[in-house]
Motif scaffolding. Structure first.
Motif, short mmCIF file in Angstrom:
data_model
loop_
_atom_site.label_atom_id
_atom_site.label_comp_id
_atom_site.label_asym_id
_atom_site.label_seq_id
_atom_site.Cartn_x
_atom_site.Cartn_y
_atom_site.Cartn_z
N ASN A 165 47.95 45.97 60.86
CA ASN A 165 47.94 47.36 60.12
C ASN A 165 48.81 48.27 60.76
OD1 ASN A 165 46.44 47.50 62.29
ND2 ASN A 165 44.59 48.57 61.07
N GLY A 166 49.77 47.95 61.64
CA GLY A 166 50.65 48.83 62.43
C GLY A 166 51.34 48.00 63.50
N TYR A 167 51.91 48.81 64.19
CA TYR A 167 53.12 48.23 65.28
C TYR A 167 52.04 48.24 66.53
CZ TYR A 167 57.46 48.08 63.05
OH TYR A 167 58.44 47.49 62.13
N LEU A 168 52.17 47.11 67.60
CA LEU A 168 51.60 47.25 68.72
C LEU A 168 52.10 48.36 69.85
CD1 LEU A 168 51.77 43.24 69.60
CD2 LEU A 168 49.97 44.82 68.29
N HIS A 169 50.88 48.81 70.56
CA HIS A 169 51.16 49.67 71.50
C HIS A 169 51.24 49.27 72.97
CE1 HIS A 169 46.94 50.48 71.79
NE2 HIS A 169 47.05 50.93 70.80
N SER A 223 44.11 45.85 52.15
CA SER A 223 44.55 47.25 51.79
C SER A 223 45.67 48.23 52.83
CB SER A 223 43.37 48.04 51.64
OG SER A 223 42.57 48.35 52.39
N LYS A 224 45.46 47.80 54.25
CA LYS A 224 46.05 48.25 55.09
C LYS A 224 47.08 47.74 55.96
CE LYS A 224 42.23 51.83 56.32
NZ LYS A 224 41.51 52.31 57.35
N GLU A 225 47.17 46.20 55.51
CA GLU A 225 48.13 45.38 56.13
C GLU A 225 49.39 45.06 55.52
OE1 GLU A 225 43.95 43.07 57.71
OE2 GLU A 225 45.24 42.08 56.26
N GLY A 240 42.02 44.43 43.09
CA GLY A 240 43.14 44.88 43.10
C GLY A 240 44.13 44.97 44.28
N VAL A 241 43.71 44.36 45.36
CA VAL A 241 44.78 44.36 46.61
C VAL A 241 45.16 42.79 46.43
CG1 VAL A 241 43.25 45.94 47.81
CG2 VAL A 241 42.82 43.63 47.83
N ILE A 242 46.49 42.85 46.91
CA ILE A 242 47.35 41.65 47.14
C ILE A 242 47.51 41.42 48.51
CG2 ILE A 242 49.78 40.53 46.67
CD1 ILE A 242 47.74 41.20 44.39
N VAL A 244 48.80 59.18 72.52
CA VAL A 244 47.62 58.64 71.72
C VAL A 244 47.60 57.18 71.79
CG1 VAL A 244 47.24 60.88 70.42
CG2 VAL A 244 48.83 59.33 69.32
N MET A 245 46.65 56.58 71.91
CA MET A 245 46.59 55.27 71.82
C MET A 245 45.66 54.54 70.63
SD MET A 245 48.46 54.34 74.32
CE MET A 245 47.79 52.72 75.00
N SER A 246 45.70 55.38 69.51
CA SER A 246 44.88 55.03 68.24
C SER A 246 45.98 54.80 67.38
CB SER A 246 43.84 56.14 67.75
OG SER A 246 43.75 55.95 66.72
N LYS A 247 45.62 53.40 66.52
CA LYS A 247 46.30 52.99 65.50
C LYS A 247 46.42 54.13 64.24
CE LYS A 247 47.63 48.10 65.67
NZ LYS A 247 47.14 46.87 64.89
N ARG A 248 45.46 54.75 64.19
CA ARG A 248 45.16 55.56 63.06
C ARG A 248 45.94 56.67 63.38
NH1 ARG A 248 41.89 60.15 62.73
NH2 ARG A 248 40.90 59.48 64.73
N LEU A 249 46.19 57.44 64.59
CA LEU A 249 46.77 58.43 64.95
C LEU A 249 48.27 58.26 65.02
CD1 LEU A 249 44.51 59.98 67.73
CD2 LEU A 249 44.67 60.33 65.45
N LEU A 250 48.60 57.07 65.48
CA LEU A 250 49.90 56.60 65.50
C LEU A 250 50.58 56.69 64.10
CD1 LEU A 250 50.17 54.13 68.16
CD2 LEU A 250 50.84 56.28 68.40
#
Length: 557
Positions: free
Chosen positions: A38-42, A73-75, A198-200, A270-276
């Motif tokens: 769900n995001g890039y690695l840090h 839904s987030k991936e 409804g998600v693929i 910051v080290m949170s995926k949500r914040l990134l």
């Protein structure tokens, strides 16, 4: 391979593994790195990558790469690809052991049927908010769902119909039947499955509308892969009883052991995926690979090397104590790596023209320069010298501060790899700004310093007509304070407004013409830089990796 207990590489996880091997509990170890796509690695993930793959290399054993893809839904497939690229770039290989949690969806569903049949799971009609309200607090027990005692046959029927898509999102969930009075809230009948239409899914498409939760999927996936040591960060310590409950109550082939270690907290970022994700989506940075980001992609674009990141992870060690690591430690790791390996070049970032009046206009001399002061194997290069050169504006002062050892009116400096020059005249524009210096060179000072001549300053330079125009991007800390958002504030308020400075008039020596993206060098007296893919052979772009020394820490004191 093992390490002595008092070795710098030794840590409590290695000691546990060595004890397990010595006791015969395992013949080989098996670890895994399980990112959510769900995001890039840090850089925090890099610590986990180095730990899990490093243990498998050292003992020896295997380390799987498994994507925790239970939240479609987030991936995104982009994240799947980027994660694989990052792990490979760090120097690790999972062989043929690439897995997705979605590979086990059918088996996970079957294990849920098994739990229902044992009376250990039930279909609950409470919505998410009602489940939360029934859960209780740290000081008050939870309240049982009205559907907690549904008959097994009814639960099996409803769960089958949930999979078939008969019910809307949130209408029902499958919950474990554990203990609503447990002091550990994670054991108060946690949700195992939720309905999502409804998600693929990037792996299974529209096959499923029923998705397992992480706390249910993760331990069973570990068990199906026969992982011996499931290593995770400390926030999962309270989830360990649920992890053990899941593998203890279904028919999996092995019982992995979960071990927690402290996550990496790094200053000034910051080290949170949500914040990134917020930084990227709101345009505060230029994508996931922006060199200001703590992502592995950002660090790679900034010029960090795999070896420097592995060395950094080795330096900080593995403990159970939460701490915040100084950014200077990461910068020291890359500085040490580049100092011992990259060639030197001259670049003038803020040019000031110097005309050396006793050098003929058409004359160009080739000056020999070492590519590295300590590594003779890197050889030498020829640097062209001409009548008109540029120096950095910071290397000249009309009214120098105390201790200034560079060029001043009437003063002398040595040009790196060339002559001693003397500033004879200062030329200004109509506004009184210095636009040019006139100088003379002592043509007897090439490659030596005559007896009696004392020149304290040495500065770098580039021949004005022969230098390569380029763009230079100077990157600083992402945030201006060590702990962004401390005290509950908005971390965006702590973003460093000077985290990026773009210089468009810089010149580099001709040897950097046509430099390839990713090529690293030291700009003498400036810092370590890397060529960016945004550049062209005619106009390269260079990113600052790190300065020659830690000036940030001194500035903050």
């Amino acid at each position: 391979m093992t390490d002595p207990v008092d070795s710098p590489r030794s840590n409590f996880i290695r000691q546990i593994i060595e004890e397990d091997l010595a006791a015969g509990r395992h013949q080989r170890i098996a670890t895994r790195f399980p990112p959510e796509p769900n995001g890039y690695l840090h850089i925090g993930h890099a610590k986990s990558i180095c730990l899990n793959f490093g243990l498998a290399q050292d003992y020896p054993g295997t380390c799987n790469l498994r994507f925790d893809d239970t939240n479609p839904s987030k991936e995104d497939e982009e994240f799947v690809d980027s994660i694989q690229a990052d792990v490979r770039w760090l120097g690790y290989d999972w062989g043929d052991r690439l897995y997705f949690a979605s590979d086990y969806f059918e088996q996970l569903y079957g294990f849920a049927i098994e739990l229902i049949g044992k009376g250990l799971a039930y279909v609950c009609d409470l919505d998410a908010e009602e489940v939360r309200q029934h859960r209780g607090t740290l000081t008050e027990p939870g309240r049982a769902s009205p559907w907690r005692d549904r008959p097994i046959a009814e639960n099996l029927d409803l769960f089958t119909r949930m999979r078939a898509g008969e019910f809307p999102d949130g209408a029902r969930s499958l919950r474990a039947r554990i203990d609503m009075a447990s002091p550990n809230i994670n054991l108060r009948d946690p949700v195992l499955y939720r309905i999502r239409h409804g998600v693929i899914h990037h792996q299974t498409g529209s096959e499923w509308c029923l998705y397992p939760t992480y706390d249910y999927t993760h331990p069973i996936s570990d068990a199906l892969e026969c992982i011996t040591h499931s290593i995770c960060t400390l926030e999962f310590e309270d989830h360990r009883p649920l992890y053990d409950w899941c593998v203890d109550h279904v028919s999996v082939p092995c019982k992995p052991r979960q071990i927690e270690f402290s996550r990496l907290n790094l200053e000034y970022t910051v080290m949170s995926k949500r914040l990134l994700t917020q930084l990227v989506s709101e345009g505060h940075v230029n994508g996931w690979d922006d060199p200001r980001m703590p992502t592995i992609a950002g660090l790679r674009r900034r010029g960090y090397t795999p070896a420097s990141i592995r060395d950094f992870c080795e330096r900080i060690g593995v403990t159970k104590a939460d701490n915040r690591v100084e950014m200077a430690l990461l910068e020291s790791a890359i500085r040490d790596d580049l100092d011992a390996s990259v060639p030197r070049r001259m670049a003038v970032l803020r040019p000031l023209t110097v005309v050396i009046e006793n050098v003929p206009e058409a004359e160009v001399q080739e000056m020999a320069a070492d590519n590295h002061p300590k590594i003779a194997e890197l050889g030498t290069r020829q640097v062209p010298f001409a009548r008109e050169i540029v120096i950095d504006r910071n290397d000249f002062a009309e009214q120098p501060p105390k201790g200034f050892k560079r060029l001043v009116p009437g003063g002398e400096v040595r040009l790196r790899n060339a002559y001693v020059i003397r500033c004879e005249r200062v030329i200004k524009d109509a506004d009184g700004q210095v636009i040019e210096l006139r100088a003379t060179a002592d043509l007897d000072t090439l490659g030596r310093n005559p007896e009696g001549r004392k020149v304290k300053g040495v500065i770098h330079w580039v021949a004005a007509a022969l230098g390569v125009p380029c763009e230079v991007r100077l990157y600083d800390r992402l945030c201006s304070v060590a702990v962004p958002g401390a005290g509950g504030g908005n971390f965006l308020d702590d973003l460093n407004p000077h985290s990026l400075t773009v210089l468009t008039e810089a010149l580099v020596e001709p040897s950097l013409a046509g430099v390839a993206p990713g090529e690293r060098c030291q700009f003498e007296r400036e810092g370590y830089f890397v060529a960016d893919a945004d550049g062209t052979p005619q106009r390269p772009v260079f990113n600052l990796t790190v300065g020659l020394k830690d000036t940030w820490g001194k500035a903050q004191r």
